[in-house]
Design an enzyme around this catalytic site. Structure first.
Site, PDB file in Angstrom:
ATOM      1  N   ARG A  60       0.750  -1.441   0.057  1.00 60.43           N
ATOM      2  CA  ARG A  60       0.124  -0.055  -0.029  1.00 60.43           C
ATOM      3  C   ARG A  60       0.933   1.160   0.042  1.00 60.43           C
ATOM      4  O   ARG A  60       0.539   2.349  -0.595  1.00 60.43           O
ATOM      5  CB  ARG A  60      -1.136  -0.099   1.043  1.00 60.43           C
ATOM      6  N   LYS A 174      -8.959 -14.532   7.400  1.00 64.50           N
ATOM      7  CA  LYS A 174      -8.923 -13.359   8.039  1.00 64.50           C
ATOM      8  C   LYS A 174     -10.144 -13.270   8.577  1.00 64.50           C
ATOM      9  O   LYS A 174     -11.428 -13.313   8.223  1.00 64.50           O
ATOM     10  CB  LYS A 174      -8.899 -12.178   6.932  1.00 64.50           C
ATOM     11  N   ASP A 203      -6.685 -14.455  11.727  1.00 63.07           N
ATOM     12  CA  ASP A 203      -5.981 -13.178  11.815  1.00 63.07           C
ATOM     13  C   ASP A 203      -6.951 -11.902  11.874  1.00 63.07           C
ATOM     14  O   ASP A 203      -7.624 -11.533  10.797  1.00 63.07           O
ATOM     15  CB  ASP A 203      -5.069 -13.188  10.613  1.00 63.07           C
ATOM     16  N   GLU A 255       4.611  -9.210  13.237  1.00 57.92           N
ATOM     17  CA  GLU A 255       4.690  -8.867  11.596  1.00 57.92           C
ATOM     18  C   GLU A 255       4.809  -7.304  11.381  1.00 57.92           C
ATOM     19  O   GLU A 255       5.596  -6.828  10.429  1.00 57.92           O
ATOM     20  CB  GLU A 255       3.825  -9.509  10.874  1.00 57.92           C
ATOM     21  N   HIS A 305       6.263 -13.700   8.830  1.00 60.97           N
ATOM     22  CA  HIS A 305       5.496 -13.138   8.133  1.00 60.97           C
ATOM     23  C   HIS A 305       5.845 -13.061   6.791  1.00 60.97           C
ATOM     24  O   HIS A 305       6.715 -12.611   6.457  1.00 60.97           O
ATOM     25  CB  HIS A 305       5.077 -11.949   8.804  1.00 60.97           C
TER      26      HIS A 305
END
Length: 373
Positions: A60, A174, A203, A255, A305
């Site tokens: 991102r 997720k 997660d 992470e 991660h």
């Protein structure tokens, strides 16, 4: 005289994702869907004609910043001995000390540090795992890329079945949606689909507050999860410690931390049962080994991660049985493939990381910088 570094090439590569990807941070309005991964490749060459390859990444935001900072500090390596990896890391850190030793600064060091370790292993004719002292020839692996929140639960179940059929050993899905009941329904459907014997992780991507994490942690106990990942803000060490003490299900995090010192605090205060360092985020192999030593001293499990191409080697060198996260997103960048069977990734037998950039990696390159002695 020792072989010395005489050339460095940095490449900023933008890897497009097949579809926009959403986790809980998107559903809570904190981030936009992910459409690409920015990868910073570092190729470090020596006067005797050897080359080491390393890489880092940003999701991102941050790719341009990593490239810019790496371009500033990389020249300090010219004329030096690449075998002195710890000394070289320190020199890179001091070259950019005015912006700190974590965050983007550490992430800019990572590709260069990883390239030096790759070079050292290639010179020895050994896979990186063997150079570090491997404890195993393969590592347990689980898939994450099929469990994101932009897909309906039926698709997540289909993705999970495909991952298991491909030899992957576990599945992570997720959670962290604003509607916690929807999270619980999602996990229940996936658990029923997989059956009780398949390792399953969830997660929350830091989207719960402390009360929600306690309630969700208790509600999730029935599903026999391998761990609950990032239930709280990554820097809420006290909150993670209290939660880990209260739950039977292991708590995992790390992470998003961007330096070995940040992991040291997480480990010291028993804030996690599973530590999840990311070599690309904390500055490379050199600080990762520090974190791994601290984690093993406290008898913690390890599950690095992302970046399986790097972490497979590092996990193989951890004394107790770890996990490696399977993502196929970076595969187009490299000519080689990791062998997966019976729930495990096989450590490559090729020297170093065992990776070669592809023509596609060059085609996706948007900026380069080269330095010579």
């Amino acid at each position: 005289m020792s072989d010395t570094i005489d050339r460095i090439r940095l490449s900023l590569v933008r890897v497009p994702l097949p579809v926009p990807v959403s986790d809980a941070k998107v559903l809570t309005g904190r981030q936009r869907p992910m459409t690409e991964v920015a990868v910073l490749l570092a190729e470090v060459g020596t006067a005797e004609g050897r080359t080491g390859l390393g890489f880092g990444y940003a999701k991102r935001a941050g790719g341009d910043g990593q490239f810019a900072h790496a371009r500033e500090i990389a020249p300090v390596l010219l004329g030096t001995d690449p075998s002195d990896t710890g000394r070289r890391w320190t020199e890179l850190a001091w070259a950019g000390a005015t912006v700190g030793r974590s965050g983007l600064a550490a992430q800019a060091i990572a590709p260069l540090d990883i390239a030096l370790w790759d070079l050292k292993a290639r010179r020895a004719g050994l896979p990186l795992a063997k150079l570090l002292g491997a404890y195993r020839e393969s590592v347990r692996c689980y898939n994450t890329s099929g469990g994101f929140l932009h897909e309906p639960v039926e698709a997540v179940c289909a993705n999970a079945s495909a991952a298991l059929a491909a030899g992957i050993g576990g599945v992570k899905v997720k959670v962290g949606q604003p509607d916690t009941a929807a999270d619980l329904r999602r996990v229940a459907v996936v658990r029923e689909h997989l059956g009780a014997g398949v390792p399953l992780m969830v997660d929350a991507n830091q989207q719960w507050d402390r009360p929600t994490a306690r309630r969700m942690g208790r509600a999730l106990e029935e599903f026999g999860l391998e761990w609950i990942e990032e239930p709280l803000d990554a820097y809420d060490t006290a909150g993670h410690a209290a939660l880990a003490a209260a739950l039977d299900t292991p708590v995992a995090s790390g992470e998003m931390l961007a330096g070995a010192a940040e992991h040291a605090a997480l480990i010291e205060y028993d804030a996690v049962d599973v530590v999840q360092p990311d070599a690309a985020r904390i500055g490379g192999v050199t600080p990762f080994l520090t974190v791994a030593t601290l984690a093993h001293h406290r008898h913690l499990r390890l599950a690095p991660h992302f970046a399986m191409e790097i972490h497979l080697h590092l996990a193989a060198a951890y004394p107790t049985e770890p996990w490696v996260e399977h993502f196929e997103w970076l595969e187009p960048l490299f000519a080689e493939r990791i062998e997966i069977a019976d729930g495990r990734m096989a450590v490559p037998t090729r020297p170093g990381l065992g990776l070669t950039p592809t023509d596609q990696a060059r085609a996706w390159t948007v900026a380069t910088a080269e330095f010579t002695a």
